[in-house]
Each structure stands twice: as structure tokens, then as C-alpha cells.
Design a protein around this motif. Sequence first.
Motif, PDB file in Angstrom:
ATOM      1  N   LEU A 160       0.828  -1.204   0.000  1.00  0.00           N
ATOM      2  CA  LEU A 160       0.000   0.000   0.000  1.00  0.00           C
ATOM      3  C   LEU A 160       0.862   1.254   0.000  1.00  0.00           C
ATOM      4  O   LEU A 160       0.590   2.202  -0.750  1.00  0.00           O
ATOM      5  CB  LEU A 160      -0.919  -0.003   1.223  1.00  0.00           C
ATOM      6  CG  LEU A 160      -1.713   1.286   1.469  1.00  0.00           C
ATOM      7  CD1 LEU A 160      -2.616   1.607   0.286  1.00  0.00           C
ATOM      8  CD2 LEU A 160      -2.516   1.164   2.756  1.00  0.00           C
ATOM      9  N   MET A 161       1.892   1.283   0.823  1.00  0.00           N
ATOM     10  CA  MET A 161       2.717   2.481   0.926  1.00  0.00           C
ATOM     11  C   MET A 161       3.501   2.746  -0.351  1.00  0.00           C
ATOM     12  O   MET A 161       3.741   3.895  -0.717  1.00  0.00           O
ATOM     13  CB  MET A 161       3.669   2.345   2.111  1.00  0.00           C
ATOM     14  CG  MET A 161       2.998   2.445   3.458  1.00  0.00           C
ATOM     15  SD  MET A 161       2.201   4.063   3.746  1.00  0.00           S
ATOM     16  CE  MET A 161       0.481   3.644   3.519  1.00  0.00           C
ATOM     17  N   CYS A 162       3.888   1.682  -1.049  1.00  0.00           N
ATOM     18  CA  CYS A 162       4.532   1.879  -2.358  1.00  0.00           C
ATOM     19  C   CYS A 162       3.574   2.597  -3.298  1.00  0.00           C
ATOM     20  O   CYS A 162       3.927   3.604  -3.920  1.00  0.00           O
ATOM     21  CB  CYS A 162       4.954   0.539  -2.936  1.00  0.00           C
ATOM     22  SG  CYS A 162       5.649   0.637  -4.607  1.00  0.00           S
ATOM     23  N   GLY A 163       2.341   2.102  -3.394  1.00  0.00           N
ATOM     24  CA  GLY A 163       1.367   2.711  -4.291  1.00  0.00           C
ATOM     25  C   GLY A 163       1.006   4.118  -3.881  1.00  0.00           C
ATOM     26  O   GLY A 163       0.891   5.013  -4.734  1.00  0.00           O
ATOM     27  N   ALA A 164       0.816   4.343  -2.574  1.00  0.00           N
ATOM     28  CA  ALA A 164       0.424   5.663  -2.102  1.00  0.00           C
ATOM     29  C   ALA A 164       1.521   6.692  -2.368  1.00  0.00           C
ATOM     30  O   ALA A 164       1.256   7.807  -2.835  1.00  0.00           O
ATOM     31  CB  ALA A 164       0.106   5.602  -0.612  1.00  0.00           C
ATOM     32  N   ASP A 171      -5.559  11.453  -0.159  1.00  0.00           N
ATOM     33  CA  ASP A 171      -6.546  10.490   0.325  1.00  0.00           C
ATOM     34  C   ASP A 171      -6.978   9.551  -0.799  1.00  0.00           C
ATOM     35  O   ASP A 171      -7.150   9.973  -1.949  1.00  0.00           O
ATOM     36  CB  ASP A 171      -7.774  11.219   0.877  1.00  0.00           C
ATOM     37  CG  ASP A 171      -7.458  12.049   2.112  1.00  0.00           C
ATOM     38  OD1 ASP A 171      -6.362  11.861   2.690  1.00  0.00           O
ATOM     39  OD2 ASP A 171      -8.297  12.885   2.501  1.00  0.00           O
ATOM     40  N   ALA A 172      -7.201   8.292  -0.465  1.00  0.00           N
ATOM     41  CA  ALA A 172      -7.625   7.309  -1.464  1.00  0.00           C
ATOM     42  C   ALA A 172      -8.176   6.080  -0.768  1.00  0.00           C
ATOM     43  O   ALA A 172      -7.740   5.731   0.335  1.00  0.00           O
ATOM     44  CB  ALA A 172      -6.464   6.913  -2.369  1.00  0.00           C
ATOM     45  N   ALA A 173      -9.126   5.438  -1.416  1.00  0.00           N
ATOM     46  CA  ALA A 173      -9.504   4.089  -1.030  1.00  0.00           C
ATOM     47  C   ALA A 173      -8.430   3.151  -1.573  1.00  0.00           C
ATOM     48  O   ALA A 173      -7.713   3.486  -2.521  1.00  0.00           O
ATOM     49  CB  ALA A 173     -10.867   3.734  -1.595  1.00  0.00           C
ATOM     50  N   GLY A 189      -9.534  -0.777   2.295  1.00  0.00           N
ATOM     51  CA  GLY A 189      -9.759   0.258   3.287  1.00  0.00           C
ATOM     52  C   GLY A 189      -9.560   1.633   2.704  1.00  0.00           C
ATOM     53  O   GLY A 189      -9.718   1.846   1.498  1.00  0.00           O
ATOM     54  N   GLU A 190      -9.177   2.566   3.572  1.00  0.00           N
ATOM     55  CA  GLU A 190      -8.973   3.955   3.175  1.00  0.00           C
ATOM     56  C   GLU A 190      -7.657   4.467   3.741  1.00  0.00           C
ATOM     57  O   GLU A 190      -7.197   4.037   4.805  1.00  0.00           O
ATOM     58  CB  GLU A 190     -10.094   4.842   3.709  1.00  0.00           C
ATOM     59  CG  GLU A 190     -11.430   4.657   3.053  1.00  0.00           C
ATOM     60  CD  GLU A 190     -12.463   5.627   3.621  1.00  0.00           C
ATOM     61  OE1 GLU A 190     -13.450   5.882   2.922  1.00  0.00           O
ATOM     62  OE2 GLU A 190     -12.272   6.142   4.751  1.00  0.00           O
ATOM     63  N   LEU A 324      -6.435   3.169  -5.011  1.00  0.00           N
ATOM     64  CA  LEU A 324      -5.099   2.612  -5.145  1.00  0.00           C
ATOM     65  C   LEU A 324      -5.231   1.095  -5.190  1.00  0.00           C
ATOM     66  O   LEU A 324      -5.829   0.494  -4.291  1.00  0.00           O
ATOM     67  CB  LEU A 324      -4.212   2.999  -3.954  1.00  0.00           C
ATOM     68  CG  LEU A 324      -3.978   4.482  -3.690  1.00  0.00           C
ATOM     69  CD1 LEU A 324      -3.161   4.657  -2.417  1.00  0.00           C
ATOM     70  CD2 LEU A 324      -3.258   5.126  -4.869  1.00  0.00           C
ATOM     71  N   PHE A 325      -4.688   0.479  -6.218  1.00  0.00           N
ATOM     72  CA  PHE A 325      -4.731  -0.976  -6.341  1.00  0.00           C
ATOM     73  C   PHE A 325      -3.303  -1.476  -6.433  1.00  0.00           C
ATOM     74  O   PHE A 325      -2.558  -1.106  -7.343  1.00  0.00           O
ATOM     75  CB  PHE A 325      -5.533  -1.378  -7.579  1.00  0.00           C
ATOM     76  CG  PHE A 325      -5.802  -2.865  -7.695  1.00  0.00           C
ATOM     77  CD1 PHE A 325      -5.825  -3.690  -6.585  1.00  0.00           C
ATOM     78  CD2 PHE A 325      -6.054  -3.428  -8.946  1.00  0.00           C
ATOM     79  CE1 PHE A 325      -6.084  -5.056  -6.707  1.00  0.00           C
ATOM     80  CE2 PHE A 325      -6.317  -4.786  -9.076  1.00  0.00           C
ATOM     81  CZ  PHE A 325      -6.327  -5.605  -7.951  1.00  0.00           C
ATOM     82  N   GLU A 326      -2.902  -2.327  -5.489  1.00  0.00           N
ATOM     83  CA  GLU A 326      -1.543  -2.846  -5.439  1.00  0.00           C
ATOM     84  C   GLU A 326      -1.572  -4.343  -5.160  1.00  0.00           C
ATOM     85  O   GLU A 326      -2.600  -4.915  -4.805  1.00  0.00           O
ATOM     86  CB  GLU A 326      -0.734  -2.129  -4.346  1.00  0.00           C
ATOM     87  CG  GLU A 326      -0.520  -0.648  -4.602  1.00  0.00           C
ATOM     88  CD  GLU A 326       0.438  -0.379  -5.753  1.00  0.00           C
ATOM     89  OE1 GLU A 326       1.583  -0.866  -5.729  1.00  0.00           O
ATOM     90  OE2 GLU A 326       0.034   0.335  -6.701  1.00  0.00           O
ATOM     91  N   GLY A 327      -0.417  -4.990  -5.302  1.00  0.00           N
ATOM     92  CA  GLY A 327      -0.305  -6.433  -5.158  1.00  0.00           C
ATOM     93  C   GLY A 327      -0.254  -7.108  -6.511  1.00  0.00           C
ATOM     94  O   GLY A 327      -0.514  -6.500  -7.553  1.00  0.00           O
TER      95      GLY A 327
END
Length: 598
Positions: A160-164, A171-173, A189-190, A324-327
Motif C-alpha cells: 500500500l505504501m509503495c502505491g500511495a 486520500d484514497a480508497a 480500506g482507506e 489505489l490498487f496494489e499487489g
Amino acid sequence: MIVLGYNGFTRGAELFGRLYGATGVGRNLLVGHDAAAALVIDGEVVAAVEEERLSRVKKTSDFPAQAIRWCLDSAGVDLDQVDVFAFPWRFSSAVAEEMIAKICDAELPVAAKFDSLRRTGELYTGMLARDAVYSDFVQRTGYRLDPNKLALVPHHLAHLMCGAYLAGGGDAAFLVSDGRAETLSAVMGELRDGVVKRFDEGTVDMASSLGVAYGRITRYLGFVPNNDEYKVMGLAAYGPPPQHNPLLERVVRLHEGGSYTISVPPDVQEYCALFDGIFGGDSEKREEFDFRVKVAGLAQHMVEAVTAHQLRALTAVSGLDTLLFEGGLALNCVANTKMLERSSFTDMEVSFGASDPGVAIGAAVYTAGLRNRPADAVTTPYLGPSYGEGRILDALEAYGDRVEWQREPDAASVAGRTAELLAEKNVVGWFQGRAEFGPRALGSRSILASPAFPDIKDIINLRVKHREPFRPFAPVVLESEAPRVFEMGKKTSSPYMTFVFPVRKEYQERIPGACHVDGTARVQTVDERQNPELAALLGAFTALTDVPCLLNTSFNVAGEPIVCSPRDALDCFLATEIDYLVIDRFVVTKREGPGKMT
């Protein structure tokens, strides 16, 4: 503040192989795959590289000793100067207790439970526990760091932190979905004001991993799981969308809140038998193209149905506009586009580090306490090694009996000369600047060709890449030109090949090499700020040919990592039917004789 993030385990292959039989094709079970390192200095990612680029072992899970050393050397930093070492796995005591409880509660014979506990215990103490992670670092680097400087970051949080961070903060879901983290495979989450809030009702246990289920179908079709899923995605386009999907009845169960359970046995023979029953297959049918297309379409539809279910739940509880979509699942670019277009989100970000290379960046930026990138920082995947003219000339001279070269006077001349070569139906190896980070070649270590020729895909697949003929290629296009050529929907750019768009009808005949069988393309957009060399080449090529894009595929052959060094590039160039190699300002050709392929 200086933070080093890294991913990889020295004993991963040994322990998973001995304890779980995870060898050969079964190596997809390993944690720590896509080993990498990343360096953050004063809030900015200054260097990042995957271990495979340096070790030349594809998708290695080994401790990233070479990647760590390169990151530090490139920034002139010693290990003593690093404030924190961030590792993107946190198998805490609480996680260990949960692992033990799941084994004890499982419907297994007592002897099987004891055997599972024994293997899990050996894996935990030998590899996963904090003491094991610390000892691994000390033994592989020879540096006895202060134990307080080692920070363990939960795997999904690192994703998540990489994507953010790479999305610029804000702010993002979020949805993170991959094969497995410590005990889960998906979370949602958010992220508000830098604070992560996970929606527990949307969490999915790793036993129900969508990524693992897709990987098992990948293996069922004769491909390598955790490596060849994109082949399944590409095959799916050769058939119509399924009207009925038995996977959603016999394998997947959707639940309230966005969660789900997936029931696929872990044993290869058992799940192959299950899939034979579901798909009407057998060992001979699995070799048939039409059968593979049918199964691939059902697997792809399963991913799209499950992720749509997750997004419905996420949008019901989050009013934020950006996702944000990661993984690892975020590499399914076909599903990504449908997720965005069919949702209420106005934008969706998938980073160039969405799969496991990115957790090295994510762990580092999280540990550094970063909420946003510096205002003047350019989001760039070009974080790896570069090579000066002296190193390039040394490599060329070492291969002087097999190649010859000409030096162009300036960057504009390089772009112009390369455009001329590409216009003549040549395949060109393109090696410029710093190597890109992540699984996609993004125009720094790429093989390029003109999409104007209908047979160009077959030429590259068979004569250059040595891979299956059904595989599509991605077009790279100037960001300013992309909406004219492709139906971009809600997206205005796609710089990392993480979305698929329809090719506009008026361009399908002009760029047939860029069109997949269903009329779509996995697009990479480029602007001058992020990649000036590639942008200049696109401009020169378009001016010369009136063709608005180029084909871009990774500079490697099947089974090999993307090239990193000049010598890697020359080895690949000489082992394939690539026509020209453009490396920095040098245009390289093969000499006549044994080194010249015909």
C-alpha cells in the motif's frame, strides 16, 4: 534520514523446497520472490533495483546482497550511515500464534497436524522470525547492525505504501490483493490524512487467495504459476466472454463486505482433477489451443467478477474518488480497466512496483514516515543502474570481433537514426539511461519495433523473444497523442502498462502490430519530463512515418531477466535476431560471420 528497504530470504528456496517440495514449477510458493532493494534519502526514493537484474536469476527470492550494495554505492552511502533497514514482512508473535491456531483447528489427523506444526516451526525459526531476518542480514552483508535499526513492515502495508507514495500521496480508497502476505491475501480500506484504516470485513485469508487460485489454473494449463499469469490473461482474449462460469459456483463463494472464500486443493494432482471435472478436460485437452482459450476466459472472468465484488463493497463504505490498487493481482491490466470503468471511482492508480518488487520501496517509505512525495519530485521508474560511455565502450570492444558500431553526435541524432531503422521494419534493442524498476520494460531496457507491419508480432515472438505466438505487445505512445489513438475512458495517462484500452477503429489498420486479437492494447504513455529519450524517439518516428506509436517489449528472451548492463544487452542482441542495438549514442550492428544470425 536514510532508509534502506529490501526483500528476500537466503534460506527461502532451501526451506520451502525441503519442507514443502517447492522446487521447479512449485517455486511459486516461496515468499520473498522478486527480491529487491530501494534507498530513500530525505523523503525521496533515489535508487531501486531488483536482485534478478544483477544476479541474472529470474524472480529470485534470495537475499538481495547485490541490489543492496548497488543502491548504497550509487548514492555514496555506507551501511553505517543508514538510519533504518526496512523489511516488508512482519511475522510477529501474534502472527505465529495465528499460524499455530489454524493448524490446530484444521480438519486433519493428529499426525498430520504435528507434521504441519513441525514444518511451520522450522520455517518460522529458520527464516521468518525477527531473529532469523536479523541473522540473515548480518551473515550476508557482514555488517552487524544495531537490532533497533531493523524495522519489520507488514507485507500488505508495504504494498500500500509503495502505491500511495508513487501516486503522490493524498486520500484514497485502497485494495491490495496478491498471493499471500503473512496470513491474508487481500485487504481493503482507506488512506486519509496519512492514516490507514483497514475494513476488516473485506479481508481475505491466504487460504482463499485469488492470486493463488489463478496461479493454479495457470499451472493446470501447463504454464509456470507466479510467472505466466499474463499468458492466461492474453489467451482469454481469443474467445468470447463466458455466458456461464462454473468457477463461480464450484470454487468461489462471495460474502458480505467484499470478502470471499475460494476452495481449490493445494495438491497439484487434486486440483488438476478438480479442474478437469469443472472444465471437461484431461491431459490431452490441456494441450489444445481452443480448450486453453476457454479455460483462460473462465479464469479471467473469475478475477473480474471477484474484484468487482470487492469494489462494490469498497465503494459502499468509502466516499473517496481515487482507488489505489496494489499487489500481484494489480498486474492484471485487463481487469484493472474494467474495475475502473464499471466503478464510481474517477481514477485508479496502479504503480510500477505493484507486485513484490515494490514492497522494498513501500517498506522504506513507510518506515521513513513519508505521507507524500516531495513537491518537486518526478515519479519515475528509472531508478536502477546506468552506465557511462567508458563502460559501454569497454563492453563493445570486448565483443569487437562480433559487432561494429557508430557513435551518433547527439541525442537528436540518436532519435532520428533509430526512427529511420524502425521505419524499415527493423527490430531494435533500446538501451538508455537508468534501468527501470518493476516487471515491465518501460523504455529504458526495451525491444522496439514499428506496429505498422501486420506480421511484426510473429517476427518478435518467434525470432527474437522465443515465446508463444499468441502473446501480444504493448504500444508506447506520447501522452499527448494517446487519446487520439486509444479509447482511454477515465484515464488520461497510463505510464506503467497497467491498463488496457480499445484501439480506435480508425487506427486499428494503421497499427495492426499493436492490436491484440480483441482490438485492445496494453498502453504505455510517455512524456518528455519522465523519459526524454523515448519521447524524442516517438516524436521523430511519428514525424517520419505518421505512425503514432511503437511496440515496446522487454529486452530479454523467455526465461531470462530483463537486461541491465551493456554486456547483458550485447549477449541478448547476439543470441537473437534483433537487427540493431542502440545503446546510449552508439548504434550497433552484427559483423558478418559466425556472430551474424540469418
